[in-house]
Design a protein around this motif. Structure first.
Motif, short mmCIF file in Angstrom:
data_model
loop_
_atom_site.label_atom_id
_atom_site.label_comp_id
_atom_site.label_asym_id
_atom_site.label_seq_id
_atom_site.Cartn_x
_atom_site.Cartn_y
_atom_site.Cartn_z
N UNK A 1 40.33 41.64 49.41
CA UNK A 1 41.84 41.36 49.09
C UNK A 1 42.72 42.64 49.00
N UNK A 2 42.29 43.57 48.65
CA UNK A 2 43.06 44.74 48.33
C UNK A 2 42.51 46.08 48.94
N UNK A 3 42.25 46.37 49.93
CA UNK A 3 41.61 47.67 50.24
C UNK A 3 42.19 48.85 49.92
N UNK A 4 43.51 48.80 49.77
CA UNK A 4 44.17 50.35 49.21
C UNK A 4 44.53 50.09 47.87
N UNK A 5 44.12 49.11 46.92
CA UNK A 5 44.74 49.09 45.73
C UNK A 5 45.84 48.78 45.53
N UNK A 6 46.95 48.25 46.10
CA UNK A 6 48.37 48.16 45.92
C UNK A 6 48.77 47.09 45.06
N UNK A 7 47.76 46.06 44.87
CA UNK A 7 47.98 44.95 44.03
C UNK A 7 48.14 45.12 42.60
N UNK A 8 48.99 44.60 41.76
CA UNK A 8 48.86 44.80 40.39
C UNK A 8 48.00 43.69 39.98
N UNK A 9 47.57 43.71 38.55
CA UNK A 9 46.66 42.68 38.09
C UNK A 9 47.38 41.18 37.96
N UNK A 10 48.66 41.27 37.71
CA UNK A 10 49.47 39.94 37.75
C UNK A 10 49.59 39.44 39.38
N UNK B 1 43.73 28.46 44.85
CA UNK B 1 43.27 27.40 44.33
C UNK B 1 44.29 25.92 44.39
N UNK B 2 45.38 26.22 44.31
CA UNK B 2 46.60 25.14 44.50
C UNK B 2 46.36 24.88 45.90
N UNK B 3 46.13 25.74 46.95
CA UNK B 3 46.03 25.29 48.30
C UNK B 3 44.70 24.60 48.65
N UNK B 4 44.01 24.49 47.74
CA UNK B 4 42.74 23.76 47.86
C UNK B 4 41.55 24.44 48.07
N UNK B 5 41.58 25.81 48.02
CA UNK B 5 40.43 26.45 48.09
C UNK B 5 39.61 26.74 46.83
N UNK B 6 38.20 26.70 46.89
CA UNK B 6 37.53 26.85 45.81
C UNK B 6 37.23 28.49 45.82
N UNK B 7 37.63 29.16 44.58
CA UNK B 7 37.55 30.66 44.73
C UNK B 7 36.85 31.01 43.53
N UNK B 8 35.92 31.95 44.00
CA UNK B 8 35.18 32.66 42.94
C UNK B 8 35.57 34.26 42.92
N UNK B 9 36.32 34.64 41.77
CA UNK B 9 36.65 35.84 41.65
C UNK B 9 36.50 36.31 40.22
N UNK B 10 36.38 37.72 39.98
CA UNK B 10 36.38 38.25 38.67
C UNK B 10 37.87 38.41 38.34
N UNK B 11 38.25 38.55 37.04
CA UNK B 11 39.69 38.76 36.47
C UNK B 11 39.81 40.15 37.04
N UNK B 12 41.12 40.52 37.38
CA UNK B 12 41.52 41.78 37.83
C UNK B 12 40.93 42.94 36.80
N UNK B 13 41.05 42.80 35.64
CA UNK B 13 40.65 43.81 34.53
C UNK B 13 39.17 44.33 34.90
N UNK B 14 38.18 43.54 35.21
CA UNK B 14 36.79 43.91 35.43
C UNK B 14 36.44 44.32 36.61
N UNK B 15 37.55 44.48 37.64
CA UNK B 15 37.31 45.01 39.13
C UNK B 15 38.14 46.32 39.06
N UNK B 16 37.53 47.06 40.12
CA UNK B 16 38.15 48.39 40.73
C UNK B 16 39.59 48.23 41.12
N UNK B 17 40.46 49.16 41.11
CA UNK B 17 41.80 48.86 41.44
C UNK B 17 41.70 48.73 42.95
N UNK B 18 40.87 49.35 43.57
CA UNK B 18 40.67 49.04 45.16
C UNK B 18 39.59 48.34 45.57
#
Length: 154
Positions: A10-19, A29-46
Motif C-alpha cells: 500500500x505505502x512503499x514510500x511511507x507517506x500515509x498517516x496511520x489515520x 471493506x465498504x467496497x466489498x473486499x475482504x481485507x486482512x491487514x495489521x493495524x498501522x501501529x504494528x507495521x513499519x511506516x514504509x
C-alpha cells in the motif's frame, strides 16, 4: 472456484498517516473486499502490505480491480505483491492448480488403506510443457494428500 490471496503493497514510500491507512482499509471493506491487514501501529511506516481475499472466477485472476480499489482507497499508487491461493483440498482446487499451469486433466480421488490418494491423468504432451516435479509439489500442497500423476490414455 479458487480463492486467491492478493497481497498489495500500500505505502512503499511511507507517506500515509496511520489515520489515512485505517480510513483506506475501511473504504476497501465498504467496497466489498475482504481485507486482512495489521493495524498501522504494528507495521513499519514504509512498505505496508495488506491482503485481499478474492475469488478468481474460475479463470485468469484479474488483479487490476484490486489495485484500482487500493488506489482509490489510499490515494497513492499501490504495488502488486505475491499472490497465493487458499486450498480446501477439493478436486476443484486440483483443477485450479492445473489451470494455473495451463493444463487440463482428469482428477480421481481414491482411498488405499487409510490414505487418500489423488490421481491426476494428463495428456502426454503436458510433461513437455511443465516440469512434473513442480506440478506434483503444487498439487500436493493444494490437496494435502498423496498425488500421483499419470499419462492419460486415448
Amino acid at each position: 472456484m479458487a480463492t486467491a490471496v492478493v497481497r498489495v503493497m500500500i505505502d512503499p514510500e511511507g507517506r500515509l498517516t496511520g489515520a489515512a491507512y485505517g480510513a483506506g482499509l475501511r473504504m476497501l471493506e465498504r467496497s466489498g473486499f475482504e481485507v486482512i491487514a495489521s493495524p498501522a501501529g504494528r507495521l513499519p511506516e514504509r512498505r505496508r502490505e495488506i491482503e485481499l481475499i478474492v475469488e478468481d472466477g474460475g479463470g485468469e485472476l484479474r488483479t487490476g480491480p484490486c489495485l484500482d480499489a487500493c488506489r482509490a482507497a489510499f490515494g497513492i499508487e499501490p504495488e502488486l505483491g505475491v499472490i497465493t491461493y487458499v486450498s480446501r483440498g477439493t478436486d476443484d482446487d486440483a483443477r485450479g492448480v492445473l489451470r494455473r499451469f495451463g493444463l487440463a486433466g482428469e482428477v480421481v480421488r481414491t482411498v488405499e488403506g487409510d490414505e487418500e490418494i489423488v490421481t491426476v491423468a494428463l495428456p502426454a504432451e503436458a510433461g513437455r510443457r511443465v516440469p512434473e516435479s513442480r506440478l506434483h509439489t503444487a498439487l500436493e500442497a493444494a490437496l494435502n494428500c498423496e498425488v500421483r500423476i499419470v499419462t492419460a490414455s486415448g
